[in-house]
Design a protein around this motif. Structure first.
Motif, PDB file in Angstrom:
ATOM      1  N   GLY A  59       0.320  -1.310  -0.104  1.00  0.00           N
ATOM      2  CA  GLY A  59      -0.214  -0.020   0.559  1.00  0.00           C
ATOM      3  C   GLY A  59       0.690   1.178   0.248  1.00  0.00           C
ATOM      4  O   GLY A  59       0.635   2.672  -0.285  1.00  0.00           O
ATOM      5  N   ARG A  60       1.916   1.499   0.967  1.00  0.00           N
ATOM      6  CA  ARG A  60       2.790   2.664   1.130  1.00  0.00           C
ATOM      7  C   ARG A  60       3.810   2.929  -0.247  1.00  0.00           C
ATOM      8  O   ARG A  60       3.367   3.397  -0.423  1.00  0.00           O
ATOM      9  N   ALA A  61       3.650   1.004  -0.901  1.00  0.00           N
ATOM     10  CA  ALA A  61       4.360   1.827  -2.499  1.00  0.00           C
ATOM     11  C   ALA A  61       3.567   2.121  -3.700  1.00  0.00           C
ATOM     12  O   ALA A  61       4.327   2.954  -3.303  1.00  0.00           O
ATOM     13  N   LEU A  62       2.553   1.489  -3.643  1.00  0.00           N
ATOM     14  CA  LEU A  62       1.407   1.988  -3.935  1.00  0.00           C
ATOM     15  C   LEU A  62       0.624   4.248  -4.022  1.00  0.00           C
ATOM     16  O   LEU A  62       0.812   5.008  -5.417  1.00  0.00           O
ATOM     17  N   GLU A  63       0.903   4.176  -2.724  1.00  0.00           N
ATOM     18  CA  GLU A  63       0.769   6.040  -2.611  1.00  0.00           C
ATOM     19  C   GLU A  63       2.233   6.394  -3.100  1.00  0.00           C
ATOM     20  O   GLU A  63       1.626   7.709  -3.294  1.00  0.00           O
ATOM     21  N   GLY A  64       3.027   5.875  -3.104  1.00  0.00           N
ATOM     22  CA  GLY A  64       4.479   6.550  -3.897  1.00  0.00           C
ATOM     23  C   GLY A  64       4.551   6.804  -5.297  1.00  0.00           C
ATOM     24  O   GLY A  64       5.199   7.448  -5.701  1.00  0.00           O
ATOM     25  N   LEU A  65       3.202   6.064  -5.687  1.00  0.00           N
ATOM     26  CA  LEU A  65       3.119   6.003  -7.219  1.00  0.00           C
ATOM     27  C   LEU A  65       2.692   7.532  -7.820  1.00  0.00           C
ATOM     28  O   LEU A  65       1.818   7.689  -6.988  1.00  0.00           O
ATOM     29  N   ALA A  76      -0.409   9.614  -9.119  1.00  0.00           N
ATOM     30  CA  ALA A  76      -1.413   9.120  -9.197  1.00  0.00           C
ATOM     31  C   ALA A  76      -2.255   8.215 -10.298  1.00  0.00           C
ATOM     32  O   ALA A  76      -2.940   7.636 -10.425  1.00  0.00           O
ATOM     33  N   ARG A  77      -1.718   8.745 -11.594  1.00  0.00           N
ATOM     34  CA  ARG A  77      -2.044   7.896 -12.941  1.00  0.00           C
ATOM     35  C   ARG A  77      -1.537   6.682 -13.122  1.00  0.00           C
ATOM     36  O   ARG A  77      -2.342   5.601 -13.417  1.00  0.00           O
ATOM     37  N   THR A  78      -0.452   6.855 -12.400  1.00  0.00           N
ATOM     38  CA  THR A  78       0.286   5.180 -12.494  1.00  0.00           C
ATOM     39  C   THR A  78      -0.543   4.174 -11.247  1.00  0.00           C
ATOM     40  O   THR A  78      -1.006   3.106 -12.238  1.00  0.00           O
ATOM     41  N   ARG A  79      -0.726   4.177 -10.249  1.00  0.00           N
ATOM     42  CA  ARG A  79      -1.593   4.093  -9.374  1.00  0.00           C
ATOM     43  C   ARG A  79      -2.931   4.085 -10.082  1.00  0.00           C
ATOM     44  O   ARG A  79      -3.105   2.720  -9.442  1.00  0.00           O
ATOM     45  N   ARG A  80      -3.920   4.667 -10.776  1.00  0.00           N
ATOM     46  CA  ARG A  80      -4.938   4.428 -10.740  1.00  0.00           C
ATOM     47  C   ARG A  80      -4.579   2.970 -12.167  1.00  0.00           C
ATOM     48  O   ARG A  80      -5.695   2.628 -12.103  1.00  0.00           O
ATOM     49  N   ALA A  81      -3.873   3.244 -13.115  1.00  0.00           N
ATOM     50  CA  ALA A  81      -3.804   2.207 -13.696  1.00  0.00           C
ATOM     51  C   ALA A  81      -3.606   0.798 -13.507  1.00  0.00           C
ATOM     52  O   ALA A  81      -4.735  -0.085 -13.446  1.00  0.00           O
ATOM     53  N   LEU A  93       1.387   2.624 -22.858  1.00  0.00           N
ATOM     54  CA  LEU A  93       1.141   3.841 -21.544  1.00  0.00           C
ATOM     55  C   LEU A  93       0.707   3.121 -20.701  1.00  0.00           C
ATOM     56  O   LEU A  93       1.588   2.956 -19.361  1.00  0.00           O
ATOM     57  N   VAL A  94      -0.247   2.705 -20.728  1.00  0.00           N
ATOM     58  CA  VAL A  94      -0.692   1.477 -19.885  1.00  0.00           C
ATOM     59  C   VAL A  94      -0.333   0.512 -19.285  1.00  0.00           C
ATOM     60  O   VAL A  94       0.360   0.141 -18.333  1.00  0.00           O
ATOM     61  N   ASN A  95       0.536  -0.241 -20.195  1.00  0.00           N
ATOM     62  CA  ASN A  95       1.016  -1.013 -20.192  1.00  0.00           C
ATOM     63  C   ASN A  95       2.300  -0.502 -18.853  1.00  0.00           C
ATOM     64  O   ASN A  95       2.967  -1.681 -18.602  1.00  0.00           O
ATOM     65  N   PHE A  96       3.064  -0.115 -19.640  1.00  0.00           N
ATOM     66  CA  PHE A  96       4.275   0.627 -18.659  1.00  0.00           C
ATOM     67  C   PHE A  96       3.746   0.948 -17.464  1.00  0.00           C
ATOM     68  O   PHE A  96       4.817   0.604 -16.549  1.00  0.00           O
ATOM     69  N   CYS A 155       7.755  -1.531  -8.604  1.00  0.00           N
ATOM     70  CA  CYS A 155       7.969  -0.627  -7.134  1.00  0.00           C
ATOM     71  C   CYS A 155       7.571  -1.584  -6.834  1.00  0.00           C
ATOM     72  O   CYS A 155       8.148  -1.431  -4.846  1.00  0.00           O
ATOM     73  N   CYS A 156       6.345  -2.563  -6.552  1.00  0.00           N
ATOM     74  CA  CYS A 156       6.158  -3.131  -5.592  1.00  0.00           C
ATOM     75  C   CYS A 156       7.301  -4.406  -5.499  1.00  0.00           C
ATOM     76  O   CYS A 156       7.348  -4.793  -3.779  1.00  0.00           O
TER      77      CYS A 156
END
Length: 178
Positions: free
Chosen positions: A116-122, A124-129, A153-156, A164-165
């Motif tokens: 969860g912390r790793a995702l919070e550091g991304l 916003a658009r990357t986390r949402r994808a 871009l979504v794939n990346f 990141c995780c």
């Protein structure tokens, strides 16, 4: 709605029924599991039921095979991702069961918290994808349409979130010792 477009939608459904067994074979070759292949074929039927009447399909059989192939590949990638993120080297070592010790449950919660912390550091658009792909089960094409970006871009973005995780989990000191 004119008669021609209605006929095209009906023709697509007829082609699906006619080629269903071969579509299942294609999905089985990709997924390696006939039960998961059945799910993909069912998802394909749902997708073609949503095709607008004015959608002009020049090659309906090729279109069906493409849908099955894409859905099977997406499902295979999702499954591989789950194996990468949620399993350890020794399969089943940290799988929650009713008899898990409080310590094992605490460690599992710490791992989830770290992710969860790793995702919070991304961004916003990357986390949402990533969330749309992993939690909502959307395809990369559907995510691209929702976020108004390219599927590449979504794939990346999904790849970056996964990396990141992984990095966070690999670089953390062993949780059991903390």
């Amino acid at each position: 709605m004119n008669h021609t477009t209605s006929t095209q939608a009906a023709r697509l459904r007829e082609q699906f029924i006619e080629h269903r067994a071969r579509l299942r074979d294609v999905a089985t070759r990709i997924l390696g599991c006939p039960h998961r292949a059945d799910d993909v074929v069912q998802d394909t039927f749902i997708k073609i039921a949503e095709v607008p009447d004015d959608f002009d399909i020049k090659q309906p059989v090729a279109y069906l095979y493409r849908i099955v192939r894409n859905l099977a590949i997406d499902r295979h990638r999702r499954s591989a991702f789950e194996c990468d993120v949620f399993t350890e080297e020794e399969d089943g070592l940290d799988v929650h069961q009713e008899g898990d010790s409080p310590e094992a449950i605490a460690i599992s919660r710490q791992y989830l918290s770290m992710i969860g912390r790793a995702l919070e550091g991304l961004p916003a658009r990357t986390r949402r994808a990533f969330e749309l792909y992993r939690l909502s089960g959307l395809t990369q094409r559907e995510i691209a349409a929702e976020l108004n970006i390219s599927t590449t871009l979504v794939n990346f973005m999904i790849r970056d979130a996964l990396a990141c995780c992984r990095n966070l989990l690999q670089n953390e000191p062993e949780l059991a010792g903390s």
